[in-house]
Design a protein around this motif. Sequence first.
Motif, PDB file in Angstrom:
ATOM      1  N   ALA A  68      -2.395   0.730  -4.668  1.00  0.00           N
ATOM      2  CA  ALA A  68      -1.992  -0.580  -4.164  1.00  0.00           C
ATOM      3  C   ALA A  68      -1.228  -1.303  -5.265  1.00  0.00           C
ATOM      4  CB  ALA A  68      -3.204  -1.387  -3.721  1.00  0.00           C
ATOM      5  N   HIS A  95       0.837  -1.193   0.000  1.00  0.00           N
ATOM      6  CA  HIS A  95       0.000   0.000   0.000  1.00  0.00           C
ATOM      7  C   HIS A  95       0.876   1.249   0.000  1.00  0.00           C
ATOM      8  CE1 HIS A  95      -3.733  -2.227   0.859  1.00  0.00           C
ATOM      9  NE2 HIS A  95      -2.949  -3.022   1.559  1.00  0.00           N
ATOM     10  N   ARG A 139       2.836  -1.263   5.126  1.00  0.00           N
ATOM     11  CA  ARG A 139       1.660  -2.111   5.171  1.00  0.00           C
ATOM     12  C   ARG A 139       0.686  -1.545   6.191  1.00  0.00           C
ATOM     13  NH1 ARG A 139       0.317  -6.674   3.218  1.00  0.00           N
ATOM     14  NH2 ARG A 139       2.423  -7.100   2.497  1.00  0.00           N
ATOM     15  N   ASN A 140      -0.559  -1.320   5.753  1.00  0.00           N
ATOM     16  CA  ASN A 140      -1.595  -0.783   6.644  1.00  0.00           C
ATOM     17  C   ASN A 140      -2.075  -1.866   7.589  1.00  0.00           C
ATOM     18  OD1 ASN A 140      -1.400   1.624   5.351  1.00  0.00           O
ATOM     19  ND2 ASN A 140      -3.084   1.245   3.942  1.00  0.00           N
ATOM     20  N   HIS A 196       7.762   0.288   1.016  1.00  0.00           N
ATOM     21  CA  HIS A 196       6.311   0.373   1.160  1.00  0.00           C
ATOM     22  C   HIS A 196       5.951   0.307   2.622  1.00  0.00           C
ATOM     23  CE1 HIS A 196       7.019  -3.953   1.403  1.00  0.00           C
ATOM     24  NE2 HIS A 196       5.907  -3.983   2.110  1.00  0.00           N
TER      25      HIS A 196
END
Length: 462
Positions: A365, A360, A461-462, A459
């Motif tokens: 995405a 994300h 990550r949520n 990146h």
Amino acid sequence: MNGMKRLRVAVFVALGVAIGAGGMAVWPRLQTVPESVEGERRVLYWRAPMDPTYTSDRPGRSPMGMELVPVYADEMAADEEEARVPAEGAVRVSQNFLQNFAVRAAPARRGTLPVSIRTVGILAHNEERMVSVQTKYEGWIEKASVNNVGETVERGDVLFEIYSPQLVTTQREFLGAMEYVGRLRDGGAYPEAVERAQSLLEAARERLLYWDMTGEQIDELAESGTVTRTVRIFAPASGFIVDKMGDSMEGMRLSPGMTILKIADHTTLWAETEFYEDDLRHVGVGQRVRIGADAFPGREWNGRILFFRPAVNPQTRTLTAFVEVANTDLRLRPMMYVNVTAQASGAAEAVIVPSEAVLHSGTRAVVVVARGGGLFEPREVLLGTESEGMQEVASGLAEGETVVVSSHFLIDSDANLRAAISQLLDAGEPGAPMHEHDRGMPADSGTAGDSAGARAPGHRRN
């Protein structure tokens, strides 16, 4: 004789000079690897043994002070050697690296993705089954049968006895009206007079009923003909005493409208729970849910959503729902924490991948598609529903394609994947910075700055 010696000395000196000159000419060649030896194993580049992102075109030391190790052409796949620069938008990773760091991948498949929403709640009294015991007149409690919060009562149990001058006066009025009706009837009075007296008797009876005397108590009063000093007050419902007025019941002075006790029925409870905004499309009033409590592992209770509060909490961005929970055995208690699980139909016949395969970045995405032969392609996708560790991909990925589900950061380090993903994410965005990779610089530049940039997280990550 002497001439011969001088001749020999001159010859030896000449030979020594010639040999010395020849040795100086050959010496530089002895300092390098012969071309025949070098040609047996061709060195592609040198890299740091502990940091595969640091490479160089000549031997030396890494920023950590370790000797660089050579990477030979015969150690890499033939196609990898021939295609050091992959197609645009993709990167290539050595097979040795993939094996050493156990990079996992999984195929995208088509299937049904049910939505399971898990949240937590706090149990509370069922407000629809809570009763307040109040008085409608002034008086004093002379005898209390219930004194403590937590006691259980059944409907019809005696709670306390009240002395009230108003109740005593009304009882006398009722007995007087009853006696007057009897005299009129016995004396043969006109029917109209008997009817008026009877209406006065009924009015006195209604006042007693309005002041919480039961029909049985009034019948006892009429039968005995004697005014009772105190009146017993009965429990209007079964349940637990959950609140009371004051520390001691006996001797308490009562005023009209005062709440003396609260009785709650715990055979059903309410779970006050929170649902996030993006879950609201999957839940609604009347939906069935499952309830679990840490105090009773492995056991579940049934519940259903009764109603929602009208507005979302601006701090938590959640909407409060009240869930009715059946509690016939009374094991659950108010103020317990519970786990609430709601099931919804979700997506059907959707392309799904493991959730950890999705990277994300802001509003976009990306998944990393493994194309075989060590070639990896970052690809932007449009996401759908996420549930049970799986993610629906609405577009951008086809059924059967393989995506990376682990070691993203390792692939990032080995092949500068971060730069490739950054190009994809920044494409078309106004004011997007141009990366070194965009300018055509090689990924394996060997500089300390490029190495640090390749190791930066690519990146979140949520």
